[in-house]
Write a protein that holds these residues in place. Structure first.
Motif, PDB file in Angstrom:
ATOM      1  N   ALA A  75       0.833  -1.205   0.000  1.00 41.82           N
ATOM      2  CA  ALA A  75       0.000   0.000   0.000  1.00 41.82           C
ATOM      3  C   ALA A  75       0.868   1.255   0.000  1.00 41.82           C
ATOM      4  O   ALA A  75       0.586   2.225  -0.727  1.00 41.82           O
ATOM      5  N   ILE A  76       1.930   1.252   0.802  1.00 42.57           N
ATOM      6  CA  ILE A  76       2.842   2.406   0.850  1.00 42.57           C
ATOM      7  C   ILE A  76       3.517   2.600  -0.499  1.00 42.57           C
ATOM      8  O   ILE A  76       3.635   3.724  -1.006  1.00 42.57           O
ATOM      9  N   VAL A  77       3.954   1.489  -1.092  1.00 43.96           N
ATOM     10  CA  VAL A  77       4.643   1.555  -2.382  1.00 43.96           C
ATOM     11  C   VAL A  77       3.723   2.116  -3.471  1.00 43.96           C
ATOM     12  O   VAL A  77       4.128   2.948  -4.288  1.00 43.96           O
ATOM     13  N   TRP A  78       2.466   1.676  -3.507  1.00 49.47           N
ATOM     14  CA  TRP A  78       1.517   2.179  -4.501  1.00 49.47           C
ATOM     15  C   TRP A  78       1.219   3.661  -4.268  1.00 49.47           C
ATOM     16  O   TRP A  78       1.081   4.429  -5.227  1.00 49.47           O
ATOM     17  N   ALA A  79       1.133   4.080  -3.011  1.00 47.04           N
ATOM     18  CA  ALA A  79       0.910   5.503  -2.714  1.00 47.04           C
ATOM     19  C   ALA A  79       2.107   6.337  -3.167  1.00 47.04           C
ATOM     20  O   ALA A  79       1.939   7.431  -3.713  1.00 47.04           O
ATOM     21  N   LEU A  80       3.314   5.819  -2.957  1.00 50.54           N
ATOM     22  CA  LEU A  80       4.511   6.528  -3.417  1.00 50.54           C
ATOM     23  C   LEU A  80       4.526   6.645  -4.938  1.00 50.54           C
ATOM     24  O   LEU A  80       4.943   7.668  -5.496  1.00 50.54           O
ATOM     25  N   ALA A  81       4.063   5.588  -5.617  1.00 47.22           N
ATOM     26  CA  ALA A  81       3.982   5.638  -7.080  1.00 47.22           C
ATOM     27  C   ALA A  81       3.004   6.725  -7.526  1.00 47.22           C
ATOM     28  O   ALA A  81       3.243   7.425  -8.525  1.00 47.22           O
ATOM     29  N   GLY A  82       1.896   6.890  -6.773  1.00 46.91           N
ATOM     30  CA  GLY A  82       0.969   7.982  -7.079  1.00 46.91           C
ATOM     31  C   GLY A  82       1.636   9.334  -6.915  1.00 46.91           C
ATOM     32  O   GLY A  82       1.422  10.254  -7.725  1.00 46.91           O
ATOM     33  N   CYS A  83       2.462   9.471  -5.879  1.00 45.24           N
ATOM     34  CA  CYS A  83       3.212  10.720  -5.674  1.00 45.24           C
ATOM     35  C   CYS A  83       4.144  10.979  -6.859  1.00 45.24           C
ATOM     36  O   CYS A  83       4.225  12.099  -7.376  1.00 45.24           O
ATOM     37  N   GLY A  84       4.856   9.912  -7.288  1.00 41.53           N
ATOM     38  CA  GLY A  84       5.762  10.069  -8.415  1.00 41.53           C
ATOM     39  C   GLY A  84       5.040  10.435  -9.693  1.00 41.53           C
ATOM     40  O   GLY A  84       5.498  11.286 -10.468  1.00 41.53           O
ATOM     41  N   PHE A  85       3.886   9.803  -9.921  1.00 41.34           N
ATOM     42  CA  PHE A  85       3.091  10.131 -11.108  1.00 41.34           C
ATOM     43  C   PHE A  85       2.716  11.609 -11.121  1.00 41.34           C
ATOM     44  O   PHE A  85       2.836  12.283 -12.148  1.00 41.34           O
ATOM     45  N   SER A  86       2.250  12.126  -9.980  1.00 42.11           N
ATOM     46  CA  SER A  86       1.861  13.533  -9.904  1.00 42.11           C
ATOM     47  C   SER A  86       3.029  14.452 -10.209  1.00 42.11           C
ATOM     48  O   SER A  86       2.877  15.462 -10.912  1.00 42.11           O
ATOM     49  N   LEU A  87       4.195  14.129  -9.689  1.00 42.01           N
ATOM     50  CA  LEU A  87       5.365  14.977  -9.916  1.00 42.01           C
ATOM     51  C   LEU A  87       5.725  15.033 -11.398  1.00 42.01           C
ATOM     52  O   LEU A  87       6.021  16.108 -11.937  1.00 42.01           O
ATOM     53  N   ILE A  88       5.697  13.875 -12.072  1.00 45.50           N
ATOM     54  CA  ILE A  88       6.012  13.874 -13.508  1.00 45.50           C
ATOM     55  C   ILE A  88       4.945  14.639 -14.282  1.00 45.50           C
ATOM     56  O   ILE A  88       5.239  15.424 -15.193  1.00 45.50           O
ATOM     57  N   LEU A  89       3.675  14.425 -13.906  1.00 51.63           N
ATOM     58  CA  LEU A  89       2.574  15.134 -14.564  1.00 51.63           C
ATOM     59  C   LEU A  89       2.736  16.639 -14.445  1.00 51.63           C
ATOM     60  O   LEU A  89       2.516  17.391 -15.403  1.00 51.63           O
ATOM     61  N   LEU A  90       3.166  17.122 -13.290  1.00 51.73           N
ATOM     62  CA  LEU A  90       3.288  18.556 -13.060  1.00 51.73           C
ATOM     63  C   LEU A  90       4.597  19.126 -13.600  1.00 51.73           C
ATOM     64  O   LEU A  90       4.751  20.345 -13.663  1.00 51.73           O
ATOM     65  N   GLU A  91       5.524  18.257 -14.012  1.00 52.15           N
ATOM     66  CA  GLU A  91       6.740  18.728 -14.675  1.00 52.15           C
ATOM     67  C   GLU A  91       6.482  19.022 -16.151  1.00 52.15           C
ATOM     68  O   GLU A  91       7.103  19.916 -16.730  1.00 52.15           O
ATOM     69  N   TRP A  92       5.576  18.268 -16.763  1.00 59.08           N
ATOM     70  CA  TRP A  92       5.374  18.405 -18.203  1.00 59.08           C
ATOM     71  C   TRP A  92       4.936  19.801 -18.653  1.00 59.08           C
ATOM     72  O   TRP A  92       5.215  20.192 -19.796  1.00 59.08           O
ATOM     73  N   PRO A  93       4.242  20.601 -17.822  1.00 59.47           N
ATOM     74  CA  PRO A  93       3.916  21.960 -18.264  1.00 59.47           C
ATOM     75  C   PRO A  93       5.121  22.801 -18.639  1.00 59.47           C
ATOM     76  O   PRO A  93       4.981  23.790 -19.347  1.00 59.47           O
ATOM     77  N   LYS A  94       6.320  22.433 -18.186  1.00 63.51           N
ATOM     78  CA  LYS A  94       7.511  23.168 -18.597  1.00 63.51           C
ATOM     79  C   LYS A  94       7.663  23.164 -20.109  1.00 63.51           C
ATOM     80  O   LYS A  94       8.231  24.079 -20.687  1.00 63.51           O
TER      81      LYS A  94
END
Length: 470
Positions: free
Chosen positions: A110-129
């Motif tokens: 569960a922790i690992v999947w939540a961390l993956a969600g965090c990573g997904f959000s970070l990549i998603l929010l980088e793409w606006p650059k």
């Protein structure tokens, strides 16, 4: 090498947008594999809980980015993408261990999947650059094209024999970040002076509530599909995503003026009403089809939301928390309804039949909001220093400054405002009560004085104009 400086009046990154869409598609492929893969090593309620953990992780990270606005910087060394890949990496690795017969405690998963969600959000929010420097209609079109291509990537990944689908969960975020690194190395984003924080960060309460309600609707559709993935052909998931993205692309290509998020909201509302009506009255096997239809509507509305926010943030030094402000509310709604559906389906299965009625009730609330309080928070709304919609706000003052800088006449200044909103000559002629030929003459003179060759370049200049609000 293509280099673009936003301080230039004629900044164009169109040649890099297809490459960016390809990288963005890897991220979308990852999202679909995580939420809608029929070949995940886990199954049943455990898998639904893990997927909920991924959604919660994505929401938490978007909140962090929204609150800590300097987390993602526009310039300088950026360790965030590498950190995001590491966060995503753990989920693929634990899945591979699970396939190999290694006992992995559920709490750790569960922790690992939540961390993956965090990573997904970070990549998603980088793409606006990358996307923020493009013309706003192109932004929506190429973002949606990336999602459609991501559905094809998803279809390829889920048809791989185990454990290769789990290897894809390791490779997809890495591929997305590698393409991102390549693209940003070919685009030099010019520095921007900071702007009034109120305009950039304020999230209207009613706007947030509206997007939250839409998130509730889409969460029901996602849960319905995810809980029946054993019976769903991945081709249908791909078609649903491509359908939603295709509608957005078609509107970007064929509609001559900018479509505000408010218009997208009303269109999506009608589609959601049809989906939940069908879910309530059709047989059980059609419920998944209705869920897929709601997924398609979610894709369309999500990109309308992102396009409006990203288009408005275009040219600013740090638009990323502005993007997150619209995204995290939508994700919150999805997470809430997913959790509620899981609880009802697990402990009160007899009550699950009323979930579509709840969805129709939410649609009714949204319809009342749309009638009583039309949506105003879009990319072209005039706003004052407090971020409130007000006549004569930042947009108007930008247009006035451009008109003064380029010595436009009073009538040319009026035409400029409509051009900066993406309007065409016919629309402008109707609004100003002059002939379309006269409008085209004014447009010609404006282009001559400003030294531009297209409406796209004109809007880039208006977006890049800094004003002190008064």
């Amino acid at each position: 090498m293509l280099k673009v400086d936003l301080n230039l009046k004629k900044a164009s990154v169109r040649t890099m947008l297809p490459v960016a869409s390809a990288g963005f598609s890897c991220l979308w492929g990852m999202l679909l594999v995580v939420l809608l893969s029929p070949s995940a090593p886990q199954s049943g309620e455990e898998l639904l809980l893990l997927r909920l953990g991924f959604i919660v992780g994505a929401f938490v990270m978007m909140i962090v980015v929204y609150v800590k606005r300097d987390l993602i910087a526009a310039e300088g060394p950026d360790p965030v993408p590498a950190f995001a890949v590491v966060l995503c990496l753990f989920m693929g690795v634990t899945n591979l261990l699970f396939r190999a017969g290694v006992e992995v405690p559920f709490v750790v998963e569960a922790i690992v999947w939540a961390l993956a969600g965090c990573g997904f959000s970070l990549i998603l929010l980088e793409w606006p650059k990358v996307f923020m420097v493009a013309w706003r209609k192109d932004v929506g079109m190429f973002l949606a094209a990336g999602a459609a291509l991501g559905a094809v990537v998803y279809l390829f990944a889920v048809n791989l024999a185990p454990p290769y689908a789990d290897i894809a969960l390791v490779l997809l975020p890495l591929a997305s970040v590698l393409v991102f690194r390549y693209v940003v190395s070919h685009i030099v984003v010019g520095a921007r002076s900071s702007e009034k924080q109120g305009e950039q960060t304020k999230l209207f309460l009613l706007t947030g509530f509206t997007v939250l309600l839409f998130g509730l609707l889409f969460g029901i559709g996602l849960y319905t599909v995810s809980s029946h993935m054993a019976d769903v052909n991945p081709v249908f998931v791909t078609v649903a995503v491509a359908l939603g993205a295709g509608v957005h692309i078609a509107l970007a290509l064929f509609v001559k003026h900018y479509i505000s998020f408010g218009t997208a909201e009303k269109f999506s509302l009608l589609c959601c009403a049809a989906g939940f009506l069908a879910m309530e009255f059709l047989s059980a096997e059609w419920k998944v089809v209705c869920g897929l239809f709601l997924v398609a509507v979610w894709i369309y509305l999500d990109f309308a939301n992102m396009s409006a926010l990203m288009g408005f943030a275009s040219g600013h030094a740090s638009p990323f928390w502005r993007i997150s402000r619209g995204q995290f509310v939508l994700v919150l709604g999805v997470g809430i309804s997913w959790a509620a559906c899981l609880v009802i389906d697990t402990w009160f299965p007899d009550l699950f039949s009323v979930v579509p009625l709840f969805g129709l009730g939410v649609v009714l609330v949204l319809a009342m909001i749309a009638v009583l309080k039309p949506f105003q928070d879009n990319a072209f709304a005039d706003k004052n220093a407090d971020g409130e919609v007000a006549e004569g706000g930042f947009f108007t003052q930008r247009c006035q400054k451009v008109a003064a800088d380029y010595k436009l006449s009073e009538r040319e200044g009026e035409v400029l405002r409509f051009l900066a909103k993406g309007r065409n000559a016919q629309f402008i002629s109707e609004q100003l009560n002059i002939s379309a030929y006269t409008v085209k003459t004014h447009v010609y003179h404006i282009y001559q004085k400003m030294g531009v060759n297209s409406q796209q370049e004109l809007i880039t200049i208006v977006d890049a104009t800094e004003v002190e609000y008064h």
